[in-house]
Design a protein around this motif. Structure first.
Motif, PDB file in Angstrom:
ATOM      1  N   ASP A  86      13.325  -2.692 -16.523  1.00 46.49           N
ATOM      2  CA  ASP A  86      13.934  -3.636 -16.076  1.00 46.49           C
ATOM      3  C   ASP A  86      15.449  -3.806 -16.001  1.00 46.49           C
ATOM      4  OD1 ASP A  86      15.632  -2.218 -18.465  1.00 46.49           O
ATOM      5  OD2 ASP A  86      15.590  -3.032 -19.651  1.00 46.49           O
ATOM      6  N   THR A  87      15.707  -3.383 -15.245  1.00 48.46           N
ATOM      7  CA  THR A  87      16.355  -3.612 -13.785  1.00 48.46           C
ATOM      8  C   THR A  87      15.693  -3.366 -12.428  1.00 48.46           C
ATOM      9  OG1 THR A  87      17.161  -1.383 -14.163  1.00 48.46           O
ATOM     10  CG2 THR A  87      18.193  -2.667 -15.132  1.00 48.46           C
ATOM     11  N   GLY A  88      16.648  -3.630 -11.315  1.00 48.41           N
ATOM     12  CA  GLY A  88      15.956  -3.773 -10.107  1.00 48.41           C
ATOM     13  C   GLY A  88      14.836  -4.582  -9.654  1.00 48.41           C
ATOM     14  N   THR A  89      14.891  -5.344  -8.304  1.00 49.10           N
ATOM     15  CA  THR A  89      13.892  -6.585  -8.091  1.00 49.10           C
ATOM     16  C   THR A  89      13.484  -5.532  -6.471  1.00 49.10           C
ATOM     17  OG1 THR A  89      14.645  -8.072  -9.346  1.00 49.10           O
ATOM     18  CG2 THR A  89      13.394  -8.836  -7.505  1.00 49.10           C
ATOM     19  N   TRP A  90      11.787  -5.570  -6.023  1.00 49.56           N
ATOM     20  CA  TRP A  90      11.340  -4.803  -5.358  1.00 49.56           C
ATOM     21  C   TRP A  90      10.822  -6.956  -4.732  1.00 49.56           C
ATOM     22  CZ3 TRP A  90      11.086  -0.216  -3.061  1.00 49.56           C
ATOM     23  CH2 TRP A  90      10.958   0.933  -4.375  1.00 49.56           C
ATOM     24  N   ARG A  91      11.489  -6.468  -2.996  1.00 49.23           N
ATOM     25  CA  ARG A  91      10.549  -7.763  -2.279  1.00 49.23           C
ATOM     26  C   ARG A  91       9.879  -6.309  -0.665  1.00 49.23           C
ATOM     27  NH1 ARG A  91      12.092 -10.020   2.710  1.00 49.23           N
ATOM     28  NH2 ARG A  91      14.047  -8.616   3.106  1.00 49.23           N
ATOM     29  N   SER A  92       8.591  -6.614  -0.884  1.00 44.61           N
ATOM     30  CA  SER A  92       7.493  -5.358   0.138  1.00 44.61           C
ATOM     31  C   SER A  92       7.137  -6.857   0.905  1.00 44.61           C
ATOM     32  CB  SER A  92       6.948  -4.212  -1.231  1.00 44.61           C
ATOM     33  OG  SER A  92       6.294  -5.523  -1.850  1.00 44.61           O
ATOM     34  N   TRP A  93       7.065  -5.714   1.406  1.00 41.64           N
ATOM     35  CA  TRP A  93       5.449  -6.727   3.181  1.00 41.64           C
ATOM     36  C   TRP A  93       5.470  -5.443   3.660  1.00 41.64           C
ATOM     37  CZ3 TRP A  93      10.798  -6.498   2.663  1.00 41.64           C
ATOM     38  CH2 TRP A  93      11.300  -6.129   3.998  1.00 41.64           C
ATOM     39  N   GLN A  94       3.459  -6.242   4.670  1.00 37.75           N
ATOM     40  CA  GLN A  94       3.288  -5.041   5.708  1.00 37.75           C
ATOM     41  C   GLN A  94       3.057  -5.777   6.722  1.00 37.75           C
ATOM     42  OE1 GLN A  94      -0.191  -3.791   3.995  1.00 37.75           O
ATOM     43  NE2 GLN A  94      -0.839  -2.391   5.881  1.00 37.75           N
ATOM     44  N   GLN A  95       3.149  -5.071   7.929  1.00 34.40           N
ATOM     45  CA  GLN A  95       3.682  -5.687   8.905  1.00 34.40           C
ATOM     46  C   GLN A  95       2.446  -4.916  10.163  1.00 34.40           C
ATOM     47  OE1 GLN A  95       6.814  -7.269  11.121  1.00 34.40           O
ATOM     48  NE2 GLN A  95       5.831  -8.255  12.626  1.00 34.40           N
ATOM     49  N   ASP A  96       1.277  -5.113  10.519  1.00 34.49           N
ATOM     50  CA  ASP A  96       0.590  -4.630  10.795  1.00 34.49           C
ATOM     51  C   ASP A  96       0.302  -3.067  10.342  1.00 34.49           C
ATOM     52  OD1 ASP A  96      -0.353  -6.078  12.991  1.00 34.49           O
ATOM     53  OD2 ASP A  96       1.636  -5.605  14.032  1.00 34.49           O
ATOM     54  N   SER A  97       1.348  -2.077  10.579  1.00 39.08           N
ATOM     55  CA  SER A  97       0.578  -0.860  10.099  1.00 39.08           C
ATOM     56  C   SER A  97       1.869  -0.253   9.542  1.00 39.08           C
ATOM     57  CB  SER A  97       0.400   0.057  10.663  1.00 39.08           C
ATOM     58  OG  SER A  97       0.792   0.794  12.172  1.00 39.08           O
ATOM     59  N   GLU A  98       3.156  -1.422   9.386  1.00 38.39           N
ATOM     60  CA  GLU A  98       4.222  -1.113   8.838  1.00 38.39           C
ATOM     61  C   GLU A  98       4.740  -1.226   7.838  1.00 38.39           C
ATOM     62  OE1 GLU A  98       8.618  -1.998  10.465  1.00 38.39           O
ATOM     63  OE2 GLU A  98       8.311  -0.618  10.900  1.00 38.39           O
ATOM     64  N   VAL A  99       5.185  -0.305   6.601  1.00 38.75           N
ATOM     65  CA  VAL A  99       5.552  -0.938   5.982  1.00 38.75           C
ATOM     66  C   VAL A  99       6.774  -0.703   5.495  1.00 38.75           C
ATOM     67  CG1 VAL A  99       4.822  -0.581   3.195  1.00 38.75           C
ATOM     68  CG2 VAL A  99       3.007   0.036   4.596  1.00 38.75           C
ATOM     69  N   LYS A 131      -4.134   7.324   6.070  1.00 38.67           N
ATOM     70  CA  LYS A 131      -3.478   7.998   6.944  1.00 38.67           C
ATOM     71  C   LYS A 131      -1.003   8.062   6.945  1.00 38.67           C
ATOM     72  CE  LYS A 131      -2.312  10.619  11.414  1.00 38.67           C
ATOM     73  NZ  LYS A 131      -2.612  10.760  13.025  1.00 38.67           N
ATOM     74  N   LEU A 132      -0.588   8.304   6.311  1.00 42.80           N
ATOM     75  CA  LEU A 132       0.902   7.876   6.724  1.00 42.80           C
ATOM     76  C   LEU A 132       1.877   8.720   7.333  1.00 42.80           C
ATOM     77  CD1 LEU A 132       2.181   6.519   4.116  1.00 42.80           C
ATOM     78  CD2 LEU A 132       2.952   8.479   2.621  1.00 42.80           C
ATOM     79  N   GLY A 133       2.235   7.660   7.445  1.00 41.47           N
ATOM     80  CA  GLY A 133       3.936   8.496   8.529  1.00 41.47           C
ATOM     81  C   GLY A 133       5.179   8.544   7.632  1.00 41.47           C
ATOM     82  N   PRO A 134       5.920   9.257   8.491  1.00 41.27           N
ATOM     83  CA  PRO A 134       7.039   9.390   7.944  1.00 41.27           C
ATOM     84  C   PRO A 134       7.713   8.654   6.863  1.00 41.27           C
ATOM     85  CG  PRO A 134       7.162  10.120  10.772  1.00 41.27           C
ATOM     86  CD  PRO A 134       6.190   8.999   9.878  1.00 41.27           C
ATOM     87  N   LEU A 135       8.346   9.141   5.683  1.00 40.95           N
ATOM     88  CA  LEU A 135       9.108   8.423   5.018  1.00 40.95           C
ATOM     89  C   LEU A 135      10.011   8.203   5.378  1.00 40.95           C
ATOM     90  CD1 LEU A 135       7.854   9.720   2.187  1.00 40.95           C
ATOM     91  CD2 LEU A 135       6.786   7.304   3.140  1.00 40.95           C
ATOM     92  N   GLU A 136      10.905   7.172   5.357  1.00 37.25           N
ATOM     93  CA  GLU A 136      12.247   6.588   5.657  1.00 37.25           C
ATOM     94  C   GLU A 136      13.124   6.050   4.567  1.00 37.25           C
ATOM     95  OE1 GLU A 136      11.869   4.629   9.372  1.00 37.25           O
ATOM     96  OE2 GLU A 136      10.773   6.350  10.995  1.00 37.25           O
TER      97      GLU A 136
END
Length: 364
Positions: A86-99, A131-136
């Motif tokens: 009940d706290t925190g807000t996400w903003r998420s998007w995808q551009q080509d293969s980058e998430v 297929k997942l790339g490195p997590l940053e």
């Protein structure tokens, strides 16, 4: 680890109800203790996050993964987050293969917790079959950034839900809880069409909503009509028609079992549609009643020191919702809702929910 916590923290941990909500700061304290006292590296925090994703997304939230296209899940990450925070807000998007994803205003700012979140996100994306790339995690609030930022690359062969075994009657409650989470008709329509087309194998689906002057409005359709057996289900709630569902059943031996499960789900489709529909053009008297409801909720919260979840339950009870309907809206079991209602009755000295509602609208 418990021996390294303070007596107060140990007591809080021992009193947690697995079916209820708790302060997420306590989880942050546990993760900080693991990281600091045991000199755990970030690899362990990542594994804890991955374990949580496997546990939740293969269990109680498994239908979240099966009713969404990967692109939809990425865009609506905040929708899933609000089910358990009940706290925190996400903003998420995808551009080509980058998430990319950005988390703001979470109640805790802890590097170990952020790393577990990164592991959770990575495992969730893996479950889409790509297929997942490195997590940053290039920006972190624990290190002074205004928001936490997460990035990775995801290569998918197709933007389609992953099919699984067909739903059975044993899945009805889990599917119903999932459908009740979608906050707007557009999201709900995509979930329903995905469920019936990809999981049930229906060749054609139409979902309608009852609009002004009782005129049906088409919300969404998928597939093409063929020569299969068609069914029409009227979606009713509290004696009112809220919509209808039209489908073409799959052919062959599966037809009977699909028809049986659909009949079980129809009442829940009606509840989900009612929850998702946003009222439009409400008359002033209804707007005034809404503001009065919010005023009374604030006063009720202050008088009894209610938790955010108790306020949500009280609001729905005050609106006349049953425990089953409250559970569907909040994505919790009826048993959990009953615990919250019992606590509300005790706090306000009411003997039953009717007395609680009368007190809410009369004395607060």
């Amino acid at each position: 680890m418990l021996s390294r916590l303070s007596p107060e923290e140990r007591e809080r941990l021992s009193n947690i109800d697995p079916g209820a909500w708790y302060d997420v700061r306590l989880m942050g304290q546990v993760m900080d203790t693991i990281a600091q006292e045991f000199q755990a590296d970030e690899a362990l925090m990542m594994e804890i996050g991955r374990y949580d994703a496997d546990r939740e997304l293969s269990g109680v939230h498994r239908w979240f993964m099966r009713l969404m296209r990967p692109s939809f899940a990425i865009r609506h990450m905040n929708l899933y987050w609000r089910r358990s925070h009940d706290t925190g807000t996400w903003r998420s998007w995808q551009q080509d293969s980058e998430v990319s994803a950005e988390l703001r205003d979470w109640a805790i700012a802890s590097r170990p917790m952020c790393v577990t979140v990164l592991g959770y996100l990575g495992r969730m994306l893996e479950l889409f079959g790509g297929k997942l790339g490195p997590l940053e995690h290039p920006e972190c609030r624990a290190q002074g950034a205004p928001a936490c930022v997460f990035r990775t690359h995801l290569e998918l062969s197709t933007d389609e839900p992953r099919p699984g075994r067909r739903p059975t009657r044993a899945d009805v409650c889990a599917v119903a809880r999932e459908l009740a989470q979608y906050p707007d008709p557009g999201s709900l329509v995509e979930a329903v069409l995905t469920l019936l087309r990809f999981q049930f194998g229906c060749g054609w689906v139409e979902l309608w909503s009852n609009g002004p002057e009782d005129r049906m409005q088409l919300l969404g359709a998928s597939g093409e009509q063929a020569s299969g057996e068609r069914r029409r289900f009227v979606l009713e709630l509290a004696g009112r028609t809220v919509g209808r569902l039209e489908v073409e059943l799959p052919r062959g031996l599966r037809q009977g079992s699909v028809d049986e499960v659909l009949n079980e789900l129809v009442p829940w489709f009606a509840v989900a549609l009612e929850v998702a529909r946003k009222p439009q053009g409400e008359p002033p008297e209804l707007q005034e009643k809404e503001s009065e409801l919010k005023r009374r909720l604030r006063r009720a919260r202050d008088i009894a020191q209610l938790t955010p979840r108790q306020v949500e339950v009280l609001e729905l009870v005050a609106r006349g919702k049953t425990n089953k309907e409250v559970a569907a809206v909040l994505g919790r079991s009826e048993g959990t809702v009953e615990v919250h209602v019992t606590n509300l009755l005790r706090k306000y000295g009411a003997s039953n929910r009717a007395g609680l509602v009368a007190m809410f609208w009369g004395e607060l």
